[in-house]
Design a protein around this motif. Structure first.
Motif, mmCIF file in Angstrom:
data_model
loop_
_atom_site.group_PDB
_atom_site.id
_atom_site.type_symbol
_atom_site.label_atom_id
_atom_site.label_comp_id
_atom_site.label_asym_id
_atom_site.label_seq_id
_atom_site.Cartn_x
_atom_site.Cartn_y
_atom_site.Cartn_z
ATOM 1 N N GLY A 135 -8.374 -3.402 10.045
ATOM 2 C CA GLY A 135 -7.161 -3.787 10.770
ATOM 3 C C GLY A 135 -6.243 -2.369 11.155
ATOM 4 N N TRP A 136 -5.382 -2.523 11.901
ATOM 5 C CA TRP A 136 -4.471 -1.428 12.385
ATOM 6 C C TRP A 136 -2.970 -1.444 11.864
ATOM 7 C CZ3 TRP A 136 -4.866 -0.664 18.260
ATOM 8 C CH2 TRP A 136 -4.141 0.489 18.510
ATOM 9 N N LEU A 137 -2.911 -0.477 10.985
ATOM 10 C CA LEU A 137 -1.480 -0.061 10.737
ATOM 11 C C LEU A 137 -0.825 0.908 11.694
ATOM 12 C CD1 LEU A 137 -2.053 0.499 6.739
ATOM 13 C CD2 LEU A 137 -1.091 -1.525 7.786
ATOM 14 N N ARG A 138 0.211 0.248 12.413
ATOM 15 C CA ARG A 138 0.638 1.068 13.440
ATOM 16 C C ARG A 138 1.958 1.975 13.100
ATOM 17 N NH1 ARG A 138 -0.609 -1.843 18.448
ATOM 18 N NH2 ARG A 138 -2.361 -3.285 17.969
ATOM 19 N N GLY A 139 2.232 2.082 11.744
ATOM 20 C CA GLY A 139 3.218 3.052 11.525
ATOM 21 C C GLY A 139 4.366 2.494 10.754
ATOM 22 N N GLU A 140 4.469 1.037 10.656
ATOM 23 C CA GLU A 140 5.624 0.562 10.040
ATOM 24 C C GLU A 140 5.120 0.443 8.450
ATOM 25 O OE1 GLU A 140 8.012 -2.392 11.590
ATOM 26 O OE2 GLU A 140 7.070 -2.138 13.783
ATOM 27 N N SER A 141 6.121 0.184 7.743
ATOM 28 C CA SER A 141 5.839 -0.188 6.348
ATOM 29 C C SER A 141 5.582 -1.676 6.120
ATOM 30 C CB SER A 141 7.172 0.128 5.402
ATOM 31 O OG SER A 141 6.671 0.033 3.776
ATOM 32 N N ILE A 142 4.408 -2.027 5.371
ATOM 33 C CA ILE A 142 3.988 -3.464 5.378
ATOM 34 C C ILE A 142 3.683 -3.645 4.075
ATOM 35 C CG2 ILE A 142 2.265 -5.206 6.234
ATOM 36 C CD1 ILE A 142 3.804 -3.994 8.502
ATOM 37 N N PRO A 143 4.240 -4.851 3.439
ATOM 38 C CA PRO A 143 4.060 -5.002 2.163
ATOM 39 C C PRO A 143 2.736 -5.710 1.765
ATOM 40 C CG PRO A 143 5.259 -6.860 2.987
ATOM 41 C CD PRO A 143 5.155 -5.770 4.262
ATOM 42 N N ASN A 144 2.218 -5.403 0.495
ATOM 43 C CA ASN A 144 1.030 -6.002 0.063
ATOM 44 C C ASN A 144 -0.341 -5.722 0.880
ATOM 45 O OD1 ASN A 144 2.870 -7.310 -1.914
ATOM 46 N ND2 ASN A 144 3.185 -8.926 -0.476
#
Length: 377
Positions: free
Chosen positions: A34-43
């Motif tokens: 996946g791609w984490l684009r810089g925002e805080s994502i839970p779990n």
């Protein structure tokens, strides 16, 4: 192992969650890129999944060209590094299909191409470059071992003909989803909820926020998700007591929140051509939850909620939402919510078991077994 590839966050992808649950129930291991684009994502499951971490806006269009090239490079490198452990690749949409296809042919592993959306139409692309992308997308679909579509209308959209290699899997949630169903019992103020990607302009979120802040005595608005509209939602919640912004949530938490609403919202403005073929999670989720859906006229969800009286289809803009808020009452909300749950019970209650845990898991198991047998010979 089975590798899922999508330029999104797996934990926020309800369709991918169903695939992975079905395979886990069948005893198969999955990993998602996946791609984490810089925002805080839970779990986020950083222990088992792998993530590209370059910051980039959702729906950035041409601004994301370099990012997408680098993302494809990340995917291909990861796949090759882990090549000895991979039994099948499942790529989602055009921006993930090319490295998945190339790897599948180099290593002779099965390749599933999942067309959530038509790439150029979701990004408003036109001209020669869009034509090249459409051609490449169709070509990869012609080479995939299995093509998955979210709705039968997508055959026309993608220029595909029905065949044994193509299967429609609707975005129907898992039955129950760990939720205890309770019939909607609306009062005033009406509680409206939105859970999903906070996309600019094309989802009508700006209009929904504006209409609800003008109707403080009539409505409470609850927003959950992440994306470009998050700052607007956060500021609206700070300034208005009838707006609450919950931030990003995983699928289970988001559905739990929506189950406490009176109405769920999911607009699909026709500024995005792909919305003419919209087959969104939200349509099926509103049936499961027994909450009427507020959506857009002239789209498949709008046609369906009008036909079955499980919600309302509005014209685009703030004014139609304001008029709907002025006219709607608890009794009509309760009636349409009851219709929604009845539609779920009669048509979709066993869909996951028959199609995701049934067809899809059996297909994957069979292709992996066939590949292993070929390698032994």
């Amino acid at each position: 192992m089975i590798v899922f590839i999508r330029s999104h966050v797996p934990q926020l992808d309800g369709r991918m969650r169903k695939y992975r649950q079905a395979l886990a129930e069948a005893g198969m291991r999955t990993v998602a890129l996946g791609w984490l684009r810089g925002e805080s994502i839970p779990n986020v499951d950083e222990a088992n999944d792998a993530f590209y971490r370059r910051p980039a806006p959702l729906g950035g269009g041409w601004r994301n060209v370099l990012n997408l090239v680098l993302w494809n490079g990340f995917v291909l490198r990861w796949l090759w590094h882990n090549r000895r452990d991979i039994d099948l690749v499942h790529g989602v949409d055009f921006d993930s299909c090319l490295p998945a296809y190339v790897f599948s042919r180099l290593r002779r592993v099965p390749f599933v191409f999942d067309l959530y959306d038509k790439y150029t139409e979701t990004r408003g692309m036109a001209g020669p470059v869009a034509a090249v992308i459409d051609t490449l997308e169709s070509w990869v679909a012609s080479k995939a071992d299995l093509v998955l579509l979210a709705d039968a209308s997508r055959y026309e959209q993608h220029g595909l003909r029905p065949s044994s290699r193509i299967r429609v899997l609707e975005n129907v949630p898992v039955s129950g989803h760990d939720l205890s169903y309770q019939a909607v019992q609306p009062q005033v103020p009406i509680r409206i909820g939105y859970f999903g990607v906070l996309e600019e302009r094309n989802r009508g979120l700006e209009d929904l926020i504006a209409a609800c802040t003008r109707s403080a005595g009539k409505v409470e608005l609850h927003l959950a998700g992440y994306g470009p509209v998050a700052p607007l939602a956060r500021e609206a919640a700070r300034q208005h007591e009838n707006v609450t912004f919950h931030g990003a949530m995983d699928v289970a938490a988001g559905l739990s929140l929506m189950s406490s609403m009176d109405v769920v919202a999911g607009f699909y403005y026709l500024t995005v051509p792909n919305h003419r073929f919209a087959a969104p999670n939200k349509y099926y989720e509103h049936l499961l939850l027994g909450r009427p859906l507020l959506t857009t006229k002239g789209t498949p969800p709008g046609d369906k909620v009008g036909q079955y009286e499980t919600g309302w289809a509005l014209d685009e803009g703030e004014a139609p939402i304001l008029q709907w808020l002025a006219d709607v009452g608890p009794a009509e909300i309760e009636r349409r919510g009851r219709n929604a749950r009845m539609k779920w019970d009669t048509e979709y209650e066993n869909y996951y078991e028959e199609n995701y845990a049934g067809f899809y898991a059996e297909y994957v198991r069979g292709r992996i077994a066939a590949r292993r047998n070929d390698r032994v010979k």
